[in-house]
Each structure stands twice: as C-alpha cells, then as structure tokens.
Design a protein around this motif. Structure first.
Motif, PDB file in Angstrom:
ATOM      1  N   VAL A 294       0.837  -1.202   0.000  1.00 23.84           N
ATOM      2  CA  VAL A 294       0.000   0.000   0.000  1.00 23.84           C
ATOM      3  C   VAL A 294       0.878   1.260   0.000  1.00 23.84           C
ATOM      4  O   VAL A 294       0.636   2.199  -0.762  1.00 23.84           O
ATOM      5  N   VAL A 295       1.925   1.266   0.821  1.00 25.37           N
ATOM      6  CA  VAL A 295       2.845   2.421   0.855  1.00 25.37           C
ATOM      7  C   VAL A 295       3.431   2.656  -0.532  1.00 25.37           C
ATOM      8  O   VAL A 295       3.446   3.776  -1.038  1.00 25.37           O
TER       9      VAL A 295
ATOM     10  N   LEU B  85       0.860   4.106  -2.901  1.00 29.34           N
ATOM     11  CA  LEU B  85       0.584   5.507  -2.579  1.00 29.34           C
ATOM     12  C   LEU B  85       1.690   6.415  -3.111  1.00 29.34           C
ATOM     13  O   LEU B  85       1.415   7.475  -3.683  1.00 29.34           O
TER      14      LEU B  85
ATOM     15  N   LEU C  91       1.247   6.780  -6.771  1.00 31.34           N
ATOM     16  CA  LEU C  91       0.102   7.641  -7.062  1.00 31.34           C
ATOM     17  C   LEU C  91       0.457   9.117  -6.861  1.00 31.34           C
ATOM     18  O   LEU C  91       0.223   9.957  -7.737  1.00 31.34           O
ATOM     19  N   VAL C  92       1.061   9.408  -5.705  1.00 32.84           N
ATOM     20  CA  VAL C  92       1.402  10.793  -5.380  1.00 32.84           C
ATOM     21  C   VAL C  92       2.406  11.341  -6.389  1.00 32.84           C
ATOM     22  O   VAL C  92       2.291  12.479  -6.850  1.00 32.84           O
TER      23      VAL C  92
END
Lengths: 198, 94
Positions: free
Chosen positions: B78-79, B82, B85-86
C-alpha cells in the motif's frame, strides 16, 4: 543449559529487511514509471533491443531455483539432509547460470554501444539514454543480489554439512530462502517491464 | 529448542506452484506479443502481480505463517502504491 532461541523473531527481522529491499527497488520502479510515461516511444524501442528469449530463459531458471530452495526447506523439516543439500546445490548452479547469461546479455549491449556513457547511446536521445540507464542500474542491482545470494547459499551448505543447521534449527536456511524468493520477486516485475514492452 | 509447530509444504505442492508460475510466464510472454497498446502493460502487470502473490503465499510461506506477516507485506505494498500515485499526481499537474 538451554540456549534461548527466537525463530519467529529471526524471521520477522528478515521480513523487515526484505521490506527495505522492496522499497529500494520500489522507488526505482517509480522512477521507471515516470520516465516511461514521459518517453513512451523511446522505452518501446529500447525494449525491442532486449533479448526476449534470453530474458525468458532467465525467468524460467530463476523460478525453478525458487522451487528448489522451497523444497530444500521441506526436506530439512523432514530431516532429509542429503536431499536438502542436493536441492541447494542445484539452486547454486542455477544462480551461477543466471549470472553467466547476464554477462553475455550485457556484453552484447556493450558491443552495440548501449552502455552508459557510450558515444553511440548519447546520440540516441533522452528517452533511450534513460531506458538503458535504468536497465543497467536495475538489472545490475538485481545481479548484485544474485551474487550475495550465491555467497549465502555457500555458507548455508557449509553449515548444513557441519550439522550447525539441522532438522530442529534451520532458521538460517529459511531466511536465506526468503532472501532468494525476494530476488525472484523483483525479477518477476523487471522481466515484463524491460523485456516485454511492445 | 523451538516449540512452534511447523507446517511442512509437500514437494508436490511446490511442483504445482512452479508449474502455475511457468504457465503464467508463458501467458505474459504470449500476451505482450499481441498489439493491444497500453493494455499490454496492464495485462503484464496483472500477471506479474498474480505471480508475486503466489511466490509470497507458497514459496515464502505467508499462507502458513501468522497473519501478521501478511498484514505487514500488504502495508508495504500500500505504501508503494501511494508513493506511485502521489508521484504521478505531481508529474501530471505541473
């Protein structure tokens, strides 16, 4: 006197190390994703230069070696020292073959002048330079991990022969196995991202 | 001495896992030879994700360990997603 042992703690420590490795490669994948989105055509042409057959062979043998390590742990748990050693020796041989293939692959790229800093590469434009830069860095760091894996396997084989690793104390073998599967895991993503772009 | 019970994965299971991984490798090589545009990469990444999950579950014994290990691995994934994505938000809106 009983020696205190914490196999679960040892394994958790190994997993924490694996997470740092996943993030190390993960950030390289982020860099790859950004540059590929900026230079899609150059990355496609770069990917065409890579040898799909060689990449597929390396993928297959690396998957087989992952299985032989996993099997050697089962063999150790069943107390079959001889089989565990045989399986680990097969893994070691495959690891060396993987590096030999890599040597020829890289050699061919150097011949065509795709290595970082080659004058031929510098004429090909930004995207191609980025593609081959990432190719050499990512497969290079991956190959370094294979080399470390070979050293670990030699140590583990030696310890099993001396009965320092045995049926009731094999966390070293388990953690080396985890490390090797990590190397396989990274390759599972490197292979399609570099060799299979069309 | 370790008191924990260990799950011993059979050689047969390991062989089946390898077979599944090899079949998936074959599919991903075949699928990327087709001209599907950006779908090629998506398909290759989905297959790679399935292969990674298989390696994690069986070869890396996550299926047989305490659930906590699987939870930690999911957190790292998940990290990573993210950050990806960022980073793309940053590059897309400059």
């Amino acid at each position: 006197m009983t020696v205190h042992r914490d196999d679960l703690g040892d394994k958790m420590g190994m997993w924490l190390f694996i997470f740092t490795e996943l993030l190390l490669f993960g950030m390289l994948f982020v860099v790859y994703a950004v540059y590929r989105s900026m230079h899609p055509e150059a990355f496609k042409l770069g990917g065409d230069e890579l040898d799909v057959v060689m990449g597929t062979i390396n993928t297959i043998i690396l998957l087989i070696s992952s299985m032989t390590v996993a099997m050697s742990i089962s063999a150790m748990q069943k107390g079959n020292k001889k089989l565990a050693l045989t399986l680990l020796t097969i893994t070691l041989i495959i690891a060396v073959v993987f590096l030999v293939n890599k040597y020829f692959e890289w050699g061919a790229k150097f011949e065509y002048g795709f290595n970082p800093g080659a004058p031929e590469l510098l004429e090909l434009g930004h995207g191609t330079i980025l593609f081959f830069g990432l190719y050499f860095i990512m497969t290079g760091i991956h190959a370094l991990h294979i080399l470390i894996g070979i050293a670990l396997f030699i140590y583990v084989v030696w310890q099993i022969r001396k009965d320092k690793i045995h049926q009731t104390d094999y966390v070293w073998l388990e953690n080396t196995g985890l490390y090797w599967h990590l190397v396989d895991l990274i390759w599972i993503f490197l292979f399609p991202l570099f060799y299979l772009i069309h | 001495m370790s008191e924990e019970k260990h799950h011993i994965v059979s050689y047969r299971t390991h062989a089946f896992v390898l077979l599944a991984l090899l079949v998936l490798t074959g599919i991903s090589v075949a699928i990327t030879q087709l001209e599907m545009g950006p779908m090629n990469t998506l398909a290759a990444m989905i297959i790679a994700g399935i292969k990674a999950a298989i390696v994690l579950a069986w070869f890396m014994h996550l299926k047989f360990e305490s659930r906590f290990f699987a939870f930690m691995v999911s957190a790292v994934v998940v990290v990573f997603l993210l950050v990806l994505l960022v980073t793309f938000f940053d590059y897309s809106y400059r």
